[in-house]
Design an enzyme around this catalytic site. Structure first.
Site: not given
Ligand code: ASP
Length: 343
Positions: A13, A57, A89, A161, A272
């Protein structure tokens, strides 16, 4: 001479801008100064490069980890620090994977990203990039680790995380404090850093993807457990257990795990729970697993457990005893046990 930082752009993003039709598309890295003009005021030199393929990602693979590591290896002596722009992600997986790939890392490698695209007015990306660059270039404090910076906190990469798909405060490190915090001043906590290594950087790029994650839930069926453990070519399993490492004590479950271990499948027990650790034998519900050779992962994150298992199986495919031993050691500060050394 000014410090030098290399930005490595991988996608996500953070790299998105709106085109004339309002749709999001990745920007060309050489336009970063148009999007973040504040960078002109930095006192250090910034260079940029990008992966051949810019990805969301969710498409991250060990082969891309190899590409990122290769850039850093090639440019290691030319820069004082590295900032990797990455989708959120799977950022914690990449940060963990890179931490295992770099033995004797003496310079900061900082991953960052954003929840809102750079081309959006309220983006968190501008702040995250500028802070990550400040940290990567800090002359007085070279952090010898792979880290992740997000919304004012610098985390150890293999302790982080993703916890929110909504908030700017999207990452956490539940079992290790942050290494630095960006407020009015940047406060570093050097006593929490890994020790600066003596030897030269070594980069290991082999990962074995033939692993599985088996998340337990009340009522999980023998068919599902056996199907996972009999997946063709399986070399290792991370079992996500309950609480401090507890699992069903039913015979069929223990037998299925025992059978896998006898077929030389490495079984690693992680909890978990977001915070806290696996403590094998604390309850009767983990005694059998300990007895049959399941390895306790302590307070490791799932992201670090998965990448560590892939890294060890890929790097030492012919020495499973070494893989087993290394899983119970902290190789790059990913687990809270005193014995951290470099393997
Ligand atoms: N789907 C995007 C990624 O992980 C989400 C982000 O960058 O926040 O590439």
């Amino acid at each position: 001479m000014n410090n030098k930082v290399l930005i490595v752009y991988t996608g996500g993003t953070i790299g998105m801008v709106q085109d004339e039709n309002g749709s999001l598309r990745p920007f060309a890295m050489n336009h970063i100064y148009d999007l973040v003009p504040e960078l002109h005021r930095c006192s250090y030199q910034i260079d940029t490069c990008q992966l051949d393929h810019i990805i969301d990602s969710s498409n991250m693979t060990p082969s891309f980890w190899g590409d990122i590591a290769e850039i850093i290896e090639r440019e290691y002596n030319h820069y004082d620090g590295f900032v990797i722009l990455h989708g959120t992600d799977t950022m914690a997986y990449t940060a963990s994977a890179l931490s295992f790939m770099f033995k004797n890392l003496a310079k900061p490698v900082i991953l960052t990203g954003s929840q809102l695209p750079m081309g959006v007015l309220r983006t968190d990306g501008r702040e995250n990039i500028i802070c990550a660059l400040e940290l990567a270039s800090a002359r007085q404090m070279a952090i010898p680790e792979v880290c992740l910076f997000f919304e004012s906190h610098l985390y150890r990469g293999n302790r982080s995380t993703k916890v929110s798909a909504e908030n700017f405060d999207a990452f956490c490190s539940f079992n290790y404090p942050s290494l630095a915090k960006a407020g009015i001043n940047i406060s570093f906590k050097p006593h929490l850093f890994l020790p600066t290594p003596d030897g030269p950087l070594e980069v290991r790029k082999r990962f074995d993807s033939h692993i599985a994650v088996l998340k337990l839930f009340p009522g999980i069926s023998p068919e599902v457990v056996r199907a996972v453990l009999h997946a063709e070519g399986l070399h290792g399993v991370v079992i996500e257990t309950f609480g401090s490492g507890n699992a069903p004590t039913e015979r069929w479950f223990i037998d299925a795990i025992h059978d896998a271990i006898q077929r030389n499948i490495i079984v690693l027990n992680v909890t978990q729970c977001k915070a806290g650790a696996v403590k094998m034998r604390q309850y009767e519900a983990s005694c059998d697993m300990d007895r049959i050779g399941v390895i306790g992962g302590g307070d490791i994150t799932l992201e670090a457990a998965v990448t560590k298992l892939m890294y060890l199986l890929g790097t030492y495919p012919d020495d499973l005893d070494h893989v087993r031993r290394s899983l119970s050691l902290s190789l790059r500060g990913e687990m809270t046990i005193p014995d951290h050394c470099c393997h």
